[in-house]
Write an enzyme that holds these catalytic residues in place. Structure first.
Site, PDB file in Angstrom:
ATOM      1  N   SER A 207       0.844  -1.192   0.000  1.00  0.00           N
ATOM      2  CA  SER A 207       0.000   0.000   0.000  1.00  0.00           C
ATOM      3  C   SER A 207       0.883   1.247   0.000  1.00  0.00           C
ATOM      4  O   SER A 207       1.695   1.421  -0.908  1.00  0.00           O
ATOM      5  CB  SER A 207      -0.961  -0.037   1.188  1.00  0.00           C
ATOM      6  OG  SER A 207      -1.947   0.972   1.073  1.00  0.00           O
ATOM      7  N   GLU A 326      -8.976  -4.934  -4.938  1.00  0.00           N
ATOM      8  CA  GLU A 326      -8.572  -3.753  -4.160  1.00  0.00           C
ATOM      9  C   GLU A 326      -9.732  -2.768  -4.032  1.00  0.00           C
ATOM     10  O   GLU A 326      -9.875  -2.075  -3.019  1.00  0.00           O
ATOM     11  CB  GLU A 326      -7.400  -3.034  -4.851  1.00  0.00           C
ATOM     12  CG  GLU A 326      -6.194  -3.892  -5.172  1.00  0.00           C
ATOM     13  CD  GLU A 326      -5.143  -3.889  -4.088  1.00  0.00           C
ATOM     14  OE1 GLU A 326      -5.425  -3.386  -2.992  1.00  0.00           O
ATOM     15  OE2 GLU A 326      -4.046  -4.401  -4.339  1.00  0.00           O
ATOM     16  N   HIS A 421      -7.827  -5.322  -0.393  1.00  0.00           N
ATOM     17  CA  HIS A 421      -6.584  -4.599  -0.113  1.00  0.00           C
ATOM     18  C   HIS A 421      -5.980  -5.062   1.213  1.00  0.00           C
ATOM     19  O   HIS A 421      -6.651  -5.107   2.239  1.00  0.00           O
ATOM     20  CB  HIS A 421      -6.877  -3.100  -0.040  1.00  0.00           C
ATOM     21  CG  HIS A 421      -5.660  -2.243   0.085  1.00  0.00           C
ATOM     22  ND1 HIS A 421      -4.743  -2.094  -0.929  1.00  0.00           N
ATOM     23  CD2 HIS A 421      -5.191  -1.473   1.110  1.00  0.00           C
ATOM     24  CE1 HIS A 421      -3.784  -1.274  -0.545  1.00  0.00           C
ATOM     25  NE2 HIS A 421      -4.033  -0.883   0.697  1.00  0.00           N
TER      26      HIS A 421
END
Length: 884
Positions: A207, A326, A421
């Site tokens: 991330s 995601e 995610h």
């Protein structure tokens, strides 16, 4: 039972014991031995960034004497802007620049490859002490695992003109990235002491951590500090924008500095020094939105696409990828129409093709639609990075697609979910027990084992291949394969390549002159003078203004800002628009001309000025808060209606009472009588001038004494006999106005409000026409007023003729000594850009005062003309001088 307890105690002692000290630059460190690994936690790699070191590049860590214990994690960096801090990560502190080491090496000569973890958290959160980041599984596969901390949020990424000025590089804002670079420099210098190879370092992150890896891969400041890069759900290849969506949210330094000034204003601080004195937790609490790295010209020299195209990047092997769903974490729309409207709003001319590539579906928000959010923020960046590295670099690129997830039942709320995610992190670290509410399956273990092997292989060899893992083909533009991490790892096609190519065209357009111009308008904020919900006009970051109005039947339209006309362009749907050149800061009246008819802009509030209710626009002044509604105690603004004995008419005055007026009914206050200018009325000082906020802020800062401020209408006309009409509207009657003030207003205020009713506690001031009125009134009645102020005007009005104190104004100034003894303050102000005749008329008046020896204060407002910003500054200087 006793024997069992003793056996457990012996086993625990074997699992964790004290290791031999190692020597680093600062001194000796004593870690622990845990299950065959040497583990060191909480190693300082830089000085604590506190006090004067807040918002500075990291400085060298201090040396110590003796042996320092390294058995506990350092505090997590102060945070809070990205959800609550992880409760398992320990306490928070600004003193947080520490790293941790898990080493399988038996001696300092082993030269084990090094894998350096950079945590995610949107650059606003994260910590090395989160249990899921514990590095023992990866270390046991033959790497030295290091996790590094960095400043996050406002403390890690605030840009500010004063910060840039104090920097040797004249930049600011990327302190969190500089922390990473400082940690990597420390690792290069010291990792050999732990058995690591300083010339075989691979950085990896997820991330924001993966985005940081992308940034470091293009940063000249990080050159030579690592030899490989792994990014999970990262990449930063979008064009810079002032306020773009995910994937195109990098700001340029100039924009970020203005945002820093706005943050300072919101914090109620007058300077960088004041900001540095505020508690870190308060700064975090004041943060609005997410802090983010910026294109500063140094750490991040330019748009990353441009850097790669110019071959200005750190050419190392890369292993990059993203998760299949995601968008599940970042894309939330109640209905398909919400999604479609959002796509049209963000992607403009590319919306149609993107809706074809990422369709909405009949109901809800299916994965096909969520994937646009996925690819705009992660997929396109990763795919672009792999393409750039493969075609422009000497080192190879490896692309993956993580799709390991539970198979949800078709009738469950999670039906259709892919890998969201962050789901990949437990697989990479080998901590499948961290999967929430899941029992790891055999397939999960296969994927985790493969990822641990691929990641450590990459650190060792620069390729994920080897040690029995399925073969992973390198990515090339001719053979754009990805490694699908689902079930059993296997090569496959890039997901929705057609959508990625459409996004590629979109991002290319955003970099074009047309796209940059569109972004500037889309990213601009609606003017603070707009009516509720109106999106136009918008003030751009460079002070240009975008106006827009829909008039399908009209043929022509223009905007007239105080006599400067800007023709508008008609769109196909009848929407007229224009972007003006930069407009000077402050408040400005304007109008629309549509087919020759003058109208007010329905997007703007109307303000009484120039003799009519006119549209008005505020161009905010950067870095100041003196006229804004700050977080301080506020006074009240009251409307007082009264019937004038002088004019026989109902009149209106606005009365400001200071904070605390209602609480202490025994306290009495001095009074400032403050007048507006020509073509305006008693509303001007509140709605255009923000006199109430100026007084609130001055009183809160103890710069001005609490006072009452009375603002009356300067147009007063007594009837001409019993049957004669009053003077025409718009033509001030000086004598009638003075009588209204002396016979109506002052007696009413003294009777109805708790005033100190004597001359020493009364002041008279006004702007332009009001300056003429109030200087005449006060100097002619020094038994009533002791303080006088003229803002952009004096007693001679617009006349530029020379004045003689002996004869002018009934000789009020001929005896300077008597005047100076009687008047506690005579104050005059003027903007440096005031139009003629104001500089000459005020100049003639000042020359007379100077020759006569009359004392006065003169204030010059730099860069402003005959406008409200001048008069706000005037009041901000004048009010603190009163009633002392």
């Amino acid at each position: 039972m006793k024997m069992t307890w003793m056996a457990l105690a012996i086993a625990a002692t074997c699992a964790m014991s004290v290791g031999a000290p190692v020597k680093v630059d600062q001194g000796l460190l004593e870690g622990t031995v845990e299950d065959g690994l040497s583990v060191y936690r909480g190693i300082p790699f830089a000085a604590p960034p506190v006090g004067d070191l807040r918002w500075r590049a990291p400085q060298p860590a201090a040396k110590w004497t003796g042996v320092r214990k390294a058995d506990k994690f350092g505090p997590q960096c102060v945070q809070g802007g990205f959800g609550p801090p992880d409760p398992n990560a320990g306490p928070m502190s600004e003193d947080c620049l520490y790293l941790n080491v898990w080493s399988p090496a038996k001696t300092a000569k082993d030269k084990v490859p090094v894998l350096v973890w950079i945590y995610g958290g949107g650059f606003n959160g994260g910590a090395t002490s989160i249990p899921g980041y514990s590095g023992e599984v990866l270390a046991k596969k033959g790497v030295v695992l290091v996790s590094i901390a960095y400043r996050v949020g406002t403390l890690g990424f605030l840009a500010h003109p004063e910060l840039s000025a104090e920097s040797r590089q004249h930049v600011s804002g990327n302190y969190g990235l500089l922390d990473m670079i400082s940690a990597l420099a420390w690792i290069k210098k010291n990792i050999a002491a732990f058995g690591g190879d300083p010339n075989k370092v691979t950085i990896f992150g997820e991330s924001a951590g993966g985005i940081a890896v992308s940034m470091l891969s293009a940063s000249p400041v990080a050159k030579g500090l690592f030899q490989g890069a792994i990014s999970e759900s990262g990449g930063s290849f979008g064009p810079p924008r002032a306020a773009g969506g995910p994937g195109e949210n990098m700001r340029l330094l100039a924009t970020a500095e203005k945002d820093g000034l706005a943050f300072q204003v919101g914090a109620g601080a007058n300077s960088l020094a004041d900001l540095r004195k505020l508690p870190a937790e308060k700064l975090v609490g004041l943060t609005r939105g997410l802090a983010w790295p910026i294109v500063d010209g140094w750490v991040i020299p330019s748009d990353q696409v441009s850097l790669y195209d110019a071959k200005r990047f750190n050419d190392t092997p890369i292993l990059v990828g993203y998760n299949s769903d995601e968008g599940l974490s970042f894309s939330h729309y109640a209905t398909p129409l919400d999604y479609i409207d959002s796509v049209k709003g963000r992607y403009g001319p590319f919306a149609g093709k993107l809706l074809e590539a990422y369709p909405a579906g009949a109901t809800g928000h299916p994965k096909s639609a969520r994937d646009l959010s996925r690819d705009a923020a992660f997929g396109w960046h990763t795919w672009t990075w792999a393409k750039k590295q493969a075609s422009l670099g000497k080192s190879k690129a490896y692309l993956y697609y993580f799709d390991q997830h539970p198979d949800f039942a078709a009738n469950s709320p999670q039906a259709g979910y892919g890998a969201w995610h962050g789901r990949d992190v437990p697989y990479v670290f080998g901590h499948l027990n961290d999967l929430q509410k899941e029992t790891p399956s055999a397939s999960d273990r296969v994927i985790s084992d493969a990822m641990v092997t691929y990641w450590t292989n990459f650190a060792k060899y620069g390729t994920p291949n080897g040690n029995g893992a399925p073969e992973w083909p390198a990515f090339t533009e001719d053979n754009p394969q990805t490694m699908v991490l689902a079930g059993t790892p296997h090569p496959g096609k890039v997901d929705n390549e057609a959508g990625l190519k459409t996004l590629d065209a979109y991002f290319t357009w955003r970099r074009s002159a047309e796209g940059v111009a569109a972004s500037a308008v889309e990213d601009a904020k609606p003017a603070p003078t707009n009516v509720m919900g109106a999106q136009y006009p918008r003030v751009l970051s460079d002070k240009r203004v975008a106006f827009q109005i829909k008039a399908p039947e009209a043929k022509s339209a223009d905007i007239d800002i105080m006599g400067h006309k800007y023709p508008m362009t008609r769109g196909a749907d009848g929407t007229f628009s224009v972007v003006t050149p930069p407009i000077v800061e402050g408040f400005h009246y304007y109008a629309l001309d549509v087919d020759g008819t003058r109208l007010n802009d329905p997007g703007s509030h109307a303000f009484f000025g120039t003799g009519i209710d006119a549209s008005g626009i505020e161009i905010p002044e950067d870095g100041v808060s003196y006229y804004l509604a700050n977080n301080v105690p506020h006074g009240d603004v009251r409307i007082r209606m009264y019937k004038s004995k002088v004019t026989g008419q109902m009149r209106r005055a606005f009365v400001y009472t200071p904070p605390g007026y209602n609480a202490d009914t025994s306290k009495r206050y001095p009074v400032l009588y403050l007048q507006h200018g020509m073509g305006e009325d008693e509303t001007g000082w509140i709605f255009q001038g923000h006199a109430n906020y100026i007084l609130d802020n001055l009183i809160a800062a103890k710069k001005a004494v609490p006072m009452i401020v009375v603002m009356d209408n300067g147009y007063a006309a007594a009837p001409a006999g019993p049957f004669g009409p009053a003077a025409p509207a718009g033509r001030p009657d000086m004598k009638s106005f003075e009588r209204v003030m002396l016979e109506d207003v002052i007696p009413m205020i003294d009777a109805d409000f708790r005033t100190i009713a004597d001359r020493d506690h009364r002041a008279a001031a006004g702007l332009s026409m009001g300056a003429n009125q109030m200087t005449h009134l006060a100097t002619g009645h020094l038994d009533t007023f002791a303080y006088v102020g003229g803002f952009s005007g004096t007693m001679n009005g617009l006349s530029t003729d020379p004045l003689d104190a002996a004869t002018a104004f009934d000789g009020r100034f001929k005896d300077a000594a008597a005047f100076n003894a009687k008047v506690k303050l005579f104050w005059l102000g003027l903007g440096t850009q005031e139009p003629m005749p104001f500089p000459k008329s005020v100049g003639a008046f000042r020359t007379m005062l100077d020759k006569a020896g009359v004392k006065y204060v003169f204030f010059s407002s730099p860069g402003t003309a005959h406008e409200w910003l001048t008069w706000r500054r005037d009041l901000n200087d004048f009010a603190p001088r009163l009633f002392h």
